[in-house]
Structures are given as C-alpha cells and as structure tokens.
Design an enzyme around this catalytic site. Structure first.
Site, mmCIF file in Angstrom:
data_model
loop_
_atom_site.group_PDB
_atom_site.id
_atom_site.type_symbol
_atom_site.label_atom_id
_atom_site.label_comp_id
_atom_site.label_asym_id
_atom_site.label_seq_id
_atom_site.Cartn_x
_atom_site.Cartn_y
_atom_site.Cartn_z
ATOM 1 N N TRP A 148 0.812 -1.216 0.000
ATOM 2 C CA TRP A 148 0.000 0.000 0.000
ATOM 3 C C TRP A 148 0.851 1.274 0.000
ATOM 4 C CZ3 TRP A 148 1.885 2.450 4.114
ATOM 5 C CH2 TRP A 148 2.401 1.667 5.162
ATOM 6 N N LYS A 172 -2.473 -8.156 -7.897
ATOM 7 C CA LYS A 172 -3.273 -8.092 -6.674
ATOM 8 C C LYS A 172 -2.760 -6.947 -5.814
ATOM 9 C CE LYS A 172 -3.118 -9.170 -2.620
ATOM 10 N NZ LYS A 172 -3.752 -8.000 -1.998
ATOM 11 N N PRO A 173 -3.444 -5.808 -5.861
ATOM 12 C CA PRO A 173 -2.991 -4.668 -5.059
ATOM 13 C C PRO A 173 -3.345 -4.877 -3.592
ATOM 14 C CG PRO A 173 -5.040 -4.132 -6.198
ATOM 15 C CD PRO A 173 -4.665 -5.526 -6.628
ATOM 16 N N GLU A 248 10.788 -8.394 -3.092
ATOM 17 C CA GLU A 248 11.324 -7.123 -2.591
ATOM 18 C C GLU A 248 10.708 -6.951 -1.212
ATOM 19 O OE1 GLU A 248 11.822 -3.902 -1.350
ATOM 20 O OE2 GLU A 248 10.704 -2.912 -2.962
ATOM 21 N N LEU A 249 11.497 -7.239 -0.198
ATOM 22 C CA LEU A 249 10.942 -7.374 1.155
ATOM 23 C C LEU A 249 11.358 -6.216 2.054
ATOM 24 C CD1 LEU A 249 11.600 -11.223 1.377
ATOM 25 C CD2 LEU A 249 9.554 -10.028 0.578
ATOM 26 N N CYS A 282 10.330 0.961 2.257
ATOM 27 C CA CYS A 282 11.305 -0.074 2.596
ATOM 28 C C CYS A 282 12.737 0.451 2.489
ATOM 29 C CB CYS A 282 11.109 -1.300 1.708
ATOM 30 S SG CYS A 282 10.981 -0.884 -0.016
ATOM 31 N N GLU A 376 11.694 -2.780 11.250
ATOM 32 C CA GLU A 376 11.426 -1.664 10.366
ATOM 33 C C GLU A 376 10.414 -0.738 11.040
ATOM 34 O OE1 GLU A 376 11.121 -1.867 5.518
ATOM 35 O OE2 GLU A 376 9.945 -3.238 6.698
#
Ligand code: ADP
Length: 471
Positions: A148, A172-173, A248-249, A282, A376
């Site tokens: 998001w 899938k957003p 991409e984490l 991120c 994070e």
C-alpha cells in the site's frame, strides 16, 4: 476520467458479488467501494492472462514498448487526478503523490525502451557447423502482489518490465489501496493494451488469492513486494510448482554519517531518506549511525529541519507528512518509541500523535537492545546511535538480517569506496538519501529478498534464456 472501482478482468470491468470500502486514512471518509474478488474472479483473471499470453508475446517488442510509452504519457497527462486519488487512499502528502505518479510513469517509459533491447547473443560453436544462438523469452503469465505504500510505483516497476518482456499479468494490489492499480489498468485500456494482458483483482482475502495464484500452473512467476514474513511464506508455496519468484521485502537501512561528512548534505539526505512517504518505505533510513565526534553537530543541524515539518491532511497545500496509513501502523510506531524510551533512549524531539497523524520523533542514545534497531519502523522516527569510528560504524551497519539499502556520508573518496564495497546491501547511497530511479537496479540481499526492478536487469526477472544449437 471517472473513478473506477470494479475489478479489471479480460478487458472488462467486473462488479463482482461482494464489495469492500476503501477509506481515507485522514478522516475515514469513504473513497470508493471496490470489487472484493473471490475465487471465481481470480480464476477468470488467471484464465484471461493465460489466453492473452500467446498474442502478447508475439507482438513485436517495439509495439509493446510503444504502448508502454503511451501509458507513461497518459499517467503524466492525468498526474493531478492520479495524485489526488493516491493521497485519498493512502494519506500521503500530495506533493509526494505527484512525485510517485512521475516515478511510476518513469518505469513505463524506461521499459518502453528496454522492450526493444531484450537482446540475445550468438556464441562461437565448438565445431565448424555448429551455430549457438541465445534468445530471451517471456516467462509467461505473472502474478504481481503489491503493498500500500506506493500504490502506483510498486506496480509500475513490475508491470513495466513484465509487459516489455512479453508477459501477461494478474495484479493483486493491497486491500488498503486498490484504486491506484485500477487507475493504471484504466489508462492501459485507454491506450490500447489488449484485454487479458493486465488483470487487476482487488480482494480482502489476500491469503486465498495468493494461494490460488501460486497453485495455478498457468502462472509462471510471482513478483512480490511486501513484508519478509509474507514473502517467505509465498516463496515456500511457490516451490510446489517450481515457479520463478522475485521478492522485494523489508529493509532496515543504516544511515551512516562519518566525522568528515558535509553535515548540511548529510542532514538534507537524512530528511529525504527518513521522511519520504512519512517513513513508510522499505528504503527509509531506519538506523542512524553517527560518528561520535560530530554527533552533537549533526543533531543540532537536523532538529530545526525536523521541527519545520508540517503534519496534516495530505491534500492540504504545505503538508509534509500526511497520516500513517492505518491504526496498526500508528500503534507500531508508538510501541517502538515507548520501548526505546523505556530502555534509555533520549527524546530529542517529540510531537503529539493525533489520530493517525504522527509527527516526527528524534531519539538519541539508541542501543541495539531496542526493538526499533531490529524492526522496520515504517514511521517518521529518527533513531540515532553513535559510532567510535569507521570500523565501528560499518560493523553496526551490517548487524542486521536485512540488506536492501545503506546510506553513507563522507567526503573522503577512499572511505566512500571502502564502505560502498563492505556494506551488505543491494544498494548504497553515497552522500545521497535517495537512490531509487528507473534506470538503476533496485533490490536487496539477505532477508530483503532477491530480484531487481528497473534498469536493463529488470527484464531478467521476466525472461528466461533459450539456447538453440543448430547444425
Ligand atoms: P505490509 O506490512 O506492507 O502490509 P504485507 O506483506 O502484509 O506487507 O502485504 C503486502 C502485499 O501482500 C499486500 O498486497 C497484501 O494484501 C499481500 N498479502 C498479505 N498476506 C498475504 C498472503 N498470505 N498471501 C498473499 N498475499 C498476501
């Protein structure tokens, strides 16, 4: 253009049997009621992507590129509307939303060019009559799952590369922000991207949708941007069908300021690396590691800039920090700050939390025992720890399981090179707080994932090599 809120499947807008409400994070006002895709819709989207693949991959790459260039231009023409829509569903400051629309469009533009540069190679054979030719082929229909925090850009990075390579897609957003992906589909439809090439399936049941996409043999690749926990789970599931995966984490970016740094540059970099998107990124600087000799001077220059940040409704002119996206994010920031204070951090700057409006916080005296050193933060919190020297700073910076980006500020060329080489991350910003750009390979190592988005390498994730030996 009218606001679209139906799922987009096989070139048609599908109202579906169920709907869910998207709300403005600032005041909970309803922004739209969106199709809540169930199994039938997701199946239809997978079928559409599979059917469309044959013709799409056959379309000359330059023509696919032309459509991507038109999509980029359409986004830029519609920049204001798209930015407002993004601010309404995500909360971010309007100027950030405008920047995001431009950033997203730049990926369509970039891959418009890369489509025509998907070069293969010829290799000298081992016999006089052997010809070795290597071509790049699209991997097939791809599932694209996005978060998001950048509803346009996270999709555009994947979609641009996928379409350029000749892949079709089911996107899938995130449930909180499905409207950006639908708006991109609407513009793609307008510029003439054929039915089935882009399908968008918003849903409140991400787990089921993800499982369905991964179970389908038609889907040949998953590209995922999101949390490490979910990425790990998807990677495991993808093993069953040996699907290609790009992840991409999360990140835990160190922001290293050495004693010889230009402090004004370092502060300017910090403001961008920390407060872009309210810290909900991120690549946000998560751990400030400042050489002890200049720590006080750095903080003294930083604080006035932090204090000047305007927190408020994203749509209001002058807002720097909009609301965080949801209550869970606010609770997390609150928990991390309280934990740090309980463990002895000094509050150098604080701002009251009003609803989801979270003002900037600056903490000094941070230690690795504090949760925000490991997790994070995803919010506007600057956590500062000092380092004795370069070696100490490097050791602190690499003391994390993540490895997406690292920032380092120093005027010394040898130090720049040394640190750039030794920092364990997929990307390094030297004397800059912003590394993201379409022509560079974005991506991480370690628990931050694998695969690269953007640059000429971005196509690799969506193609496989085919070697043909001819006698
Ligand atoms: P964030 O913490 O940023 O919300 P998530 O990893 O939870 O990160 O979400 C990123 C994307 O992954 C979103 O589109 C979300 O709906 C989706 N998602 C979350 N859980 C799953 C799951 N189990 N399977 C597939 N997709 C998921």
């Amino acid at each position: 253009m009218p606001l679209v809120s139906d799922a987009f499947i096989d070139g048609r807008w599908v109202p579906g049997a169920a709907r869910f409400v998207v709300r403005d994070p600032f005041d909970d006002a309803q922004v739209a009621e969106v199709t809540d895709c169930g199994e039938a819709e997701v199946d239809a989207a997978i079928d559409a992507a599979a059917r469309a693949f044959g013709a799409w991959r056959q379309k000359p790459a330059l023509e696919r590129g032309k459509l991507l260039a038109q999509l980029a231009a359409a986004m830029l023409r519609d920049e204001r509307r798209l930015a407002e829509l993004c601010t309404r569903e995500n909360g971010k400051a309007l100027k950030e939303a405008v920047a995001e629309v431009r950033y997203a469009a730049s990926f369509f533009d970039w891959f418009a060019g890369e489509a025509g540069r998907a070069y293969g190679e010829t290799i000298p054979g081992s016999r006089p009559d052997q010809r070795i030719v290597v071509t790049r082929e699209p991997v097939g229909p791809c599932a694209l799952i996005t978060p998001w925090n950048f509803p346009y850009a996270m999709l555009a990075r994947k979609l641009g590369a996928a379409l350029a390579a000749g892949c079709t897609t089911v996107a899938k957003p995130a449930e909180l922000t499905p409207l950006g992906a639908l708006a991109i589909a609407q513009l793609a439809e307008q510029v003439g991207v054929p039915p089935g090439v882009i399908n968008v399936v918003p849903t409140t049941n991400a787990r089921r949708c993800g499982a369905q996409l991964l179970a389908s043999p038609a889907i040949r690749k998953l590209s995922f941007t999101g949390s490490t926990a979910v990425g790990r789970e998807l990677l495991r599931t993808a093993a069953d069908d040996i699907k290609r995966v790009s992840l991409e984490l999360g990140g835990n970016a160190p922001f290293v300021v050495l004693a010889d740094a230009d402090l004004d540059e370092a502060v300017a970099g910090a403001m961008v690396a920390k407060f872009r998107n309210g810290g909900q990124s991120c690549v946000a600087a998560n751990r400030f590691i400042v050489e002890r000799a200049i720590a006080d001077a750095f903080v003294a220059r930083l604080l006035p800039q932090v204090q000047a940040l305007v927190v408020g409704r994203g749509l209001d002119a002058g807002t720097d920090l909009g609301p965080l996206v949801d209550d869970r994010s606010v609770a997390k920031v609150r928990r991390l700050v309280e934990d740090a204070r309980a463990k002895g951090a000094t509050l150098l700057h604080d701002a009251p939390i009003r609803g989801r409006l979270v003002g900037p916080v600056v903490l000094g005296g941070v230690t690795p025992a504090m949760d925000l050193w490991r997790e994070e933060i995803f919010g506007p919190v600057i956590a500062i720890r000092t380092a004795a020297d370069e070696a100490d700073a490097l050791a602190q910076a690499n003391d994390t399981e993540y490895g997406l980006v690292a920032y380092v500020f120093t005027r010394d060329g040898a130090r720049q090179q040394r640190l750039a080489e030794r920092l364990e991350s997929g990307m390094v910003g030297v004397n800059t707080g912003l590394v993201s750009t379409a022509q560079a390979p974005f991506g991480g190592i370690k628990h931050s994932g694998f695969g690269r988005e953007g640059s000429r390498h971005g196509l690799d994730d969506y193609t496989h090599l085919k070697y043909v030996s001819t006698r």
